[in-house]
Motif scaffolding. Structure first.
Motif, PDB file in Angstrom:
ATOM      1  N   MET A   1       0.851  -1.196   0.000  1.00  0.00           N
ATOM      2  CA  MET A   1       0.000   0.000   0.000  1.00  0.00           C
ATOM      3  C   MET A   1       0.885   1.244   0.000  1.00  0.00           C
ATOM      4  O   MET A   1       1.817   1.354   0.786  1.00  0.00           O
ATOM      5  CB  MET A   1      -0.906  -0.003   1.235  1.00  0.00           C
ATOM      6  CG  MET A   1      -1.852   1.182   1.307  1.00  0.00           C
ATOM      7  SD  MET A   1      -2.777   1.210   2.860  1.00  0.00           S
ATOM      8  CE  MET A   1      -3.551  -0.400   2.826  1.00  0.00           C
ATOM      9  N   ASP A   2       0.600   2.159  -0.905  1.00  0.00           N
ATOM     10  CA  ASP A   2       1.389   3.386  -0.991  1.00  0.00           C
ATOM     11  C   ASP A   2       1.011   4.359   0.123  1.00  0.00           C
ATOM     12  O   ASP A   2      -0.159   4.483   0.483  1.00  0.00           O
ATOM     13  CB  ASP A   2       1.176   4.065  -2.343  1.00  0.00           C
ATOM     14  CG  ASP A   2       1.708   3.235  -3.499  1.00  0.00           C
ATOM     15  OD1 ASP A   2       2.646   2.457  -3.263  1.00  0.00           O
ATOM     16  OD2 ASP A   2       1.179   3.367  -4.623  1.00  0.00           O
ATOM     17  N   ILE A   3       2.014   5.048   0.655  1.00  0.00           N
ATOM     18  CA  ILE A   3       1.792   6.096   1.655  1.00  0.00           C
ATOM     19  C   ILE A   3       2.387   7.381   1.099  1.00  0.00           C
ATOM     20  O   ILE A   3       3.604   7.478   0.893  1.00  0.00           O
ATOM     21  CB  ILE A   3       2.443   5.743   3.005  1.00  0.00           C
ATOM     22  CG1 ILE A   3       1.829   4.454   3.561  1.00  0.00           C
ATOM     23  CG2 ILE A   3       2.277   6.896   3.991  1.00  0.00           C
ATOM     24  CD1 ILE A   3       2.447   4.018   4.889  1.00  0.00           C
ATOM     25  N   ALA A   4       1.529   8.349   0.810  1.00  0.00           N
ATOM     26  CA  ALA A   4       1.964   9.629   0.253  1.00  0.00           C
ATOM     27  C   ALA A   4       1.947  10.682   1.355  1.00  0.00           C
ATOM     28  O   ALA A   4       0.911  10.922   1.969  1.00  0.00           O
ATOM     29  CB  ALA A   4       1.041  10.046  -0.890  1.00  0.00           C
ATOM     30  N   VAL A   5       3.095  11.301   1.609  1.00  0.00           N
ATOM     31  CA  VAL A   5       3.231  12.263   2.694  1.00  0.00           C
ATOM     32  C   VAL A   5       3.414  13.663   2.122  1.00  0.00           C
ATOM     33  O   VAL A   5       4.267  13.880   1.257  1.00  0.00           O
ATOM     34  CB  VAL A   5       4.414  11.911   3.611  1.00  0.00           C
ATOM     35  CG1 VAL A   5       4.535  12.919   4.744  1.00  0.00           C
ATOM     36  CG2 VAL A   5       4.261  10.501   4.170  1.00  0.00           C
ATOM     37  N   VAL A   6       2.603  14.599   2.597  1.00  0.00           N
ATOM     38  CA  VAL A   6       2.716  16.010   2.211  1.00  0.00           C
ATOM     39  C   VAL A   6       2.938  16.821   3.473  1.00  0.00           C
ATOM     40  O   VAL A   6       2.206  16.664   4.465  1.00  0.00           O
ATOM     41  CB  VAL A   6       1.442  16.495   1.485  1.00  0.00           C
ATOM     42  CG1 VAL A   6       1.534  17.993   1.204  1.00  0.00           C
ATOM     43  CG2 VAL A   6       1.238  15.715   0.192  1.00  0.00           C
ATOM     44  N   ALA A   7       3.939  17.670   3.479  1.00  0.00           N
ATOM     45  CA  ALA A   7       4.252  18.509   4.630  1.00  0.00           C
ATOM     46  C   ALA A   7       3.968  19.968   4.298  1.00  0.00           C
ATOM     47  O   ALA A   7       4.332  20.444   3.213  1.00  0.00           O
ATOM     48  CB  ALA A   7       5.710  18.337   5.036  1.00  0.00           C
ATOM     49  N   GLU A  21       5.078   4.935   8.907  1.00  0.00           N
ATOM     50  CA  GLU A  21       4.816   3.741   8.112  1.00  0.00           C
ATOM     51  C   GLU A  21       4.536   2.540   9.006  1.00  0.00           C
ATOM     52  O   GLU A  21       3.697   1.689   8.666  1.00  0.00           O
ATOM     53  CB  GLU A  21       6.007   3.473   7.195  1.00  0.00           C
ATOM     54  CG  GLU A  21       6.180   4.534   6.112  1.00  0.00           C
ATOM     55  CD  GLU A  21       7.410   4.311   5.262  1.00  0.00           C
ATOM     56  OE1 GLU A  21       8.197   3.391   5.606  1.00  0.00           O
ATOM     57  OE2 GLU A  21       7.607   5.037   4.268  1.00  0.00           O
ATOM     58  N   ASP A  22       5.207   2.463  10.142  1.00  0.00           N
ATOM     59  CA  ASP A  22       4.969   1.356  11.067  1.00  0.00           C
ATOM     60  C   ASP A  22       3.567   1.441  11.668  1.00  0.00           C
ATOM     61  O   ASP A  22       2.866   0.433  11.775  1.00  0.00           O
ATOM     62  CB  ASP A  22       6.026   1.383  12.182  1.00  0.00           C
ATOM     63  CG  ASP A  22       5.837   0.237  13.167  1.00  0.00           C
ATOM     64  OD1 ASP A  22       5.951  -0.925  12.761  1.00  0.00           O
ATOM     65  OD2 ASP A  22       5.558   0.523  14.353  1.00  0.00           O
ATOM     66  N   LYS A  23       3.146   2.662  12.057  1.00  0.00           N
ATOM     67  CA  LYS A  23       1.813   2.850  12.632  1.00  0.00           C
ATOM     68  C   LYS A  23       0.718   2.503  11.627  1.00  0.00           C
ATOM     69  O   LYS A  23      -0.302   1.911  11.991  1.00  0.00           O
ATOM     70  CB  LYS A  23       1.639   4.298  13.098  1.00  0.00           C
ATOM     71  CG  LYS A  23       2.494   4.703  14.273  1.00  0.00           C
ATOM     72  CD  LYS A  23       1.930   4.176  15.582  1.00  0.00           C
ATOM     73  CE  LYS A  23       0.654   4.870  15.963  1.00  0.00           C
ATOM     74  NZ  LYS A  23       0.171   4.443  17.303  1.00  0.00           N
ATOM     75  N   LEU A  24       0.935   2.866  10.380  1.00  0.00           N
ATOM     76  CA  LEU A  24      -0.100   2.678   9.369  1.00  0.00           C
ATOM     77  C   LEU A  24      -0.066   1.297   8.727  1.00  0.00           C
ATOM     78  O   LEU A  24      -0.920   0.991   7.892  1.00  0.00           O
ATOM     79  CB  LEU A  24       0.028   3.759   8.291  1.00  0.00           C
ATOM     80  CG  LEU A  24      -0.187   5.201   8.770  1.00  0.00           C
ATOM     81  CD1 LEU A  24      -0.021   6.170   7.612  1.00  0.00           C
ATOM     82  CD2 LEU A  24      -1.559   5.367   9.410  1.00  0.00           C
ATOM     83  N   ARG A  33      -8.391  -3.626   0.525  1.00  0.00           N
ATOM     84  CA  ARG A  33      -8.549  -3.148  -0.853  1.00  0.00           C
ATOM     85  C   ARG A  33      -8.077  -1.709  -1.023  1.00  0.00           C
ATOM     86  O   ARG A  33      -8.144  -1.162  -2.126  1.00  0.00           O
ATOM     87  CB  ARG A  33     -10.009  -3.248  -1.289  1.00  0.00           C
ATOM     88  CG  ARG A  33     -10.564  -4.668  -1.285  1.00  0.00           C
ATOM     89  CD  ARG A  33     -12.005  -4.681  -1.791  1.00  0.00           C
ATOM     90  NE  ARG A  33     -12.861  -3.819  -0.985  1.00  0.00           N
ATOM     91  CZ  ARG A  33     -14.111  -3.511  -1.287  1.00  0.00           C
ATOM     92  NH1 ARG A  33     -14.661  -3.999  -2.388  1.00  0.00           N
ATOM     93  NH2 ARG A  33     -14.835  -2.731  -0.496  1.00  0.00           N
ATOM     94  N   ALA A  34      -7.622  -1.089   0.049  1.00  0.00           N
ATOM     95  CA  ALA A  34      -7.194   0.310  -0.022  1.00  0.00           C
ATOM     96  C   ALA A  34      -6.002   0.458  -0.959  1.00  0.00           C
ATOM     97  O   ALA A  34      -5.076  -0.358  -0.950  1.00  0.00           O
ATOM     98  CB  ALA A  34      -6.853   0.829   1.361  1.00  0.00           C
ATOM     99  N   ARG A  35      -6.022   1.505  -1.768  1.00  0.00           N
ATOM    100  CA  ARG A  35      -4.954   1.729  -2.737  1.00  0.00           C
ATOM    101  C   ARG A  35      -3.794   2.517  -2.138  1.00  0.00           C
ATOM    102  O   ARG A  35      -2.638   2.241  -2.417  1.00  0.00           O
ATOM    103  CB  ARG A  35      -5.503   2.469  -3.962  1.00  0.00           C
ATOM    104  CG  ARG A  35      -6.589   1.695  -4.705  1.00  0.00           C
ATOM    105  CD  ARG A  35      -6.864   2.329  -6.046  1.00  0.00           C
ATOM    106  NE  ARG A  35      -7.378   3.677  -5.918  1.00  0.00           N
ATOM    107  CZ  ARG A  35      -8.673   3.984  -5.862  1.00  0.00           C
ATOM    108  NH1 ARG A  35      -9.568   3.010  -5.906  1.00  0.00           N
ATOM    109  NH2 ARG A  35      -9.074   5.227  -5.781  1.00  0.00           N
ATOM    110  N   ARG A  36      -4.116   3.525  -1.321  1.00  0.00           N
ATOM    111  CA  ARG A  36      -3.045   4.332  -0.739  1.00  0.00           C
ATOM    112  C   ARG A  36      -3.558   5.073   0.493  1.00  0.00           C
ATOM    113  O   ARG A  36      -4.769   5.161   0.716  1.00  0.00           O
ATOM    114  CB  ARG A  36      -2.489   5.330  -1.747  1.00  0.00           C
ATOM    115  CG  ARG A  36      -3.434   6.459  -2.109  1.00  0.00           C
ATOM    116  CD  ARG A  36      -2.810   7.411  -3.114  1.00  0.00           C
ATOM    117  NE  ARG A  36      -3.657   8.542  -3.395  1.00  0.00           N
ATOM    118  CZ  ARG A  36      -4.657   8.529  -4.271  1.00  0.00           C
ATOM    119  NH1 ARG A  36      -4.920   7.431  -4.946  1.00  0.00           N
ATOM    120  NH2 ARG A  36      -5.387   9.610  -4.461  1.00  0.00           N
ATOM    121  N   ILE A  37      -2.618   5.585   1.250  1.00  0.00           N
ATOM    122  CA  ILE A  37      -2.931   6.429   2.405  1.00  0.00           C
ATOM    123  C   ILE A  37      -2.270   7.781   2.171  1.00  0.00           C
ATOM    124  O   ILE A  37      -1.058   7.857   1.935  1.00  0.00           O
ATOM    125  CB  ILE A  37      -2.425   5.821   3.725  1.00  0.00           C
ATOM    126  CG1 ILE A  37      -2.969   4.408   3.915  1.00  0.00           C
ATOM    127  CG2 ILE A  37      -2.822   6.699   4.904  1.00  0.00           C
ATOM    128  CD1 ILE A  37      -2.411   3.704   5.136  1.00  0.00           C
TER     129      ILE A  37
END
Length: 214
Positions: A1-7, A21-24, A33-37
């Protein structure tokens, strides 16, 4: 699962990114079925808001309803813990609803609501920032010469029932939810009133002859 981070107004250290990433990593258990967070981390610059200067917003992009949670604290790790707790609870709620819906073959209304007629627009904004053109895209622009910043985000949608709109509103944690009513095809907004009651606002627009001729 992709994790996209915006600051926003801050930077994200590698240590925090690894912790994030560990928490999620547990999200996939409840939403396979989730594609990304999508993760948005904001640093509040106002010293008066030091007790909630760190804000973390989490959005799970799934094939079904979007599920979102956010929290603010004086520490980024604490804000992440709070937001993750909310997110996991909403993911469990969505999973349980899917199971119940499959067993019963349908859903029942979850709350009473009242309908309100749309209020007339009193004043028009001096300018309209260019809207986003891609789903998920965020556009921020200053409103004319004023200090007001307008933030816009484009979402994909499908016509849905009022019950489904109320359910999706709870999943994203918003006090209101904009949707298209599947029965009337009108744009509507459901919102929290008090206690466990809700309201719904409908917009009605008829194309005038001069508009149709354009």
């Amino acid at each position: 699962m992709d994790i996209a981070v915006v600051a926003r107004n801050t930077e994200v250290a590698d240590r925090f990114r690894a912790h994030l990433e560990d928490k999620l990593s547990k999200v996939e258990q409840l939403a396979p079925r989730a594609r990304r967070i999508e993760v948005e981390i904001t640093k509040e610059q106002n010293p008066r808001l030091a007790d909630r200067a760190e804000r973390v917003e989490l959005t799970v992009v799934d094939r079904g309803p979007t599920i979102r949670a956010e929290a603010a604290a004086d520490d980024r790790y604490a804000a992440l813990d709070l937001a993750t707790t909310k997110l996991m609870e909403r993911l469990r709620r969505a999973r349980d609803r899917r199971k119940n819906h499959h067993r019963r073959g349908g859903a029942k209304p979850i709350a009473d609501f009242e309908e309100l007629a749309p209020e007339p627009v009193v004043e028009e904004l001096p300018t309209t920032p260019t809207p986003p053109t891609e789903p998920g895209e965020v556009v921020e622009a200053q409103l004319g010469d004023s200090p007001v910043i307008v933030r816009q985000k484009l979402h994909d949608t499908q016509p849905m029932s009022i019950d489904q709109a109320l359910y999706e509103m709870e999943l994203v944690g918003h006090p209101f939810y904009l949707f298209i009513d599947e029965e009337t095809m009108q744009p509507c907004a459901v919102y929290h009133r008090h206690g466990w009651t809700y309201g719904i606002i409908r917009l009605n627009y008829e194309v005038a002859a001069k508009d149709a001729a354009l």
